[in-house]
Write a protein that holds these residues in place. Structure first.
Motif: not given
Length: 135
Positions: A52, A55, A83-88, A90-92, A94
């Motif tokens: 978080d 991001a 991308g927004d904070e949440e998507r970045l 979440a991707h990172w 994973q």
């Protein structure tokens, strides 16, 4: 530079930098406030994890590329992912944070070392020192 949920900016008392670098660090911290990354809260609050934090800093740094203030530290990337904070985040979580952005949110160049670390945390991150405060 660190910003807390009360809107205070904390500057490390012994950190030396050029005025342009301080301007960038202050703008970076204030943009975190403006983007709602440092919500006001009473009592204990859940701390963001490193994904978080990274991001959030990527989003702020990406914005600063379009609205230049001062001079960014030399070790920051020249571009950032979309991308927004949440998507970045979440991707990172994973796939891991790419090396180019690993320092975002945890460290940066002077004077921004720790600029995002603990943005929702305690008011004084430097135990044993007296940070200057501006509001």
């Amino acid at each position: 530079m660190l910003v807390d949920s009360n809107g205070y900016l904390h500057a490390h008392a012994t950190r030396l930098a050029e005025p342009a670098e301080w301007a960038w660090a202050i703008a970076h911290a204030l943009i975190h406030l403006g983007f709602g990354h440092v919500p006001g809260a009473h009592g204990e609050r859940e701390q963001p994890d490193r994904f978080d934090l990274a991001a959030r800093c990527v989003v702020v740094n990406r914005f600063l590329l379009t609205f230049p203030v001062g001079r960014a530290p030399d070790d920051l990337p020249a571009a950032y992912p979309a991308g927004d904070e949440e998507r970045l985040a979440a991707h990172w979580r994973q796939d891991g944070i790419p090396a180019a952005y690993e320092h975002c949110g945890t460290a940066g160049g002077a004077p921004t070392s720790g600029s995002c670390r603990g943005t929702a945390g305690p008011a004084n991150p430097w135990t044993g020192s007296s940070p200057s405060r501006a509001r």
